[in-house]
Design a protein around this motif. Sequence first.
Motif, PDB file in Angstrom:
ATOM      1  N   ASP A   1     -36.731-124.098  18.820  1.00 42.68           N
ATOM      2  CA  ASP A   1     -36.328-125.003  18.051  1.00 42.68           C
ATOM      3  C   ASP A   1     -34.887-125.648  18.199  1.00 42.68           C
ATOM      4  OD1 ASP A   1     -38.607-124.482  16.407  1.00 42.68           O
ATOM      5  OD2 ASP A   1     -37.544-122.792  15.413  1.00 42.68           O
TER       6      ASP A   1
ATOM      7  N   ASN B   1     -38.506-132.053  10.341  1.00 39.28           N
ATOM      8  CA  ASN B   1     -39.404-130.985  10.858  1.00 39.28           C
ATOM      9  C   ASN B   1     -40.579-130.940   9.935  1.00 39.28           C
ATOM     10  OD1 ASN B   1     -38.771-130.233   8.141  1.00 39.28           O
ATOM     11  ND2 ASN B   1     -37.372-128.518   8.833  1.00 39.28           N
TER      12      ASN B   1
ATOM     13  N   ILE C   1     -34.093-129.591  19.189  1.00 45.94           N
ATOM     14  CA  ILE C   1     -33.290-130.374  18.232  1.00 45.94           C
ATOM     15  C   ILE C   1     -32.075-130.880  19.288  1.00 45.94           C
ATOM     16  CG2 ILE C   1     -31.611-130.308  16.484  1.00 45.94           C
ATOM     17  CD1 ILE C   1     -33.296-127.969  15.361  1.00 45.94           C
TER      18      ILE C   1
ATOM     19  N   LEU D   1     -33.447-120.892  12.555  1.00 43.15           N
ATOM     20  CA  LEU D   1     -34.092-121.494  13.759  1.00 43.15           C
ATOM     21  C   LEU D   1     -34.386-120.449  14.647  1.00 43.15           C
ATOM     22  CD1 LEU D   1     -32.161-124.931  13.556  1.00 43.15           C
ATOM     23  CD2 LEU D   1     -34.783-124.495  13.079  1.00 43.15           C
TER      24      LEU D   1
ATOM     25  N   ASP E   1     -34.495-130.243  10.400  1.00 46.05           N
ATOM     26  CA  ASP E   1     -33.780-129.177  10.825  1.00 46.05           C
ATOM     27  C   ASP E   1     -32.246-129.583  11.189  1.00 46.05           C
ATOM     28  OD1 ASP E   1     -35.913-127.584  11.210  1.00 46.05           O
ATOM     29  OD2 ASP E   1     -36.649-128.160  12.914  1.00 46.05           O
TER      30      ASP E   1
END
Length: 110
Positions: free
Chosen positions: A8, A31, A12, A4, A75
Motif C-alpha cells: 500500500d 482507497n 501511494i 497500511l 489512504d
Amino acid sequence: MESLKNLDFRRIYHDGKSRADQMIVMYVLENDLPENRLGITVSKKIGNSVIRHRVKRIIKEAYRLHEDEYRSGWDIVIIARKGAITKKSTDMEVSLRRLGKGLGIVKEKI
C-alpha cells in the motif's frame, strides 16, 4: 482506522498526490473504503527509537484529534522530517490540517 501494508505504501508513493512542509510530507490516494487508513514513517535519520516513537505518537494523536474533519475513503501516508523533532503536538495538528486542506482531503467548514 486501519493501518497500511508495504505494498500500500509503495502504491501511494507512486500513484498518490503529495504536499510537504518543514515537519512532514503527506501523501494521499483514494482507497474506495468507508474509512481512512493512516501510515506513518519515521526514518532512523530522525533519531534513536525513543525520539522516533515520540514523533510517531505526536503525529498519530494530532490526526486522531481531528479525524472527523477529514473526508472518508483515503489512504494517508505521513513521513516525518527532522523539523518534527522539536515541534509540539499543536504544531503538528496545524501542519496536518494545512497539508490535508492543500490535498483536498479536509472537509470544508460551513
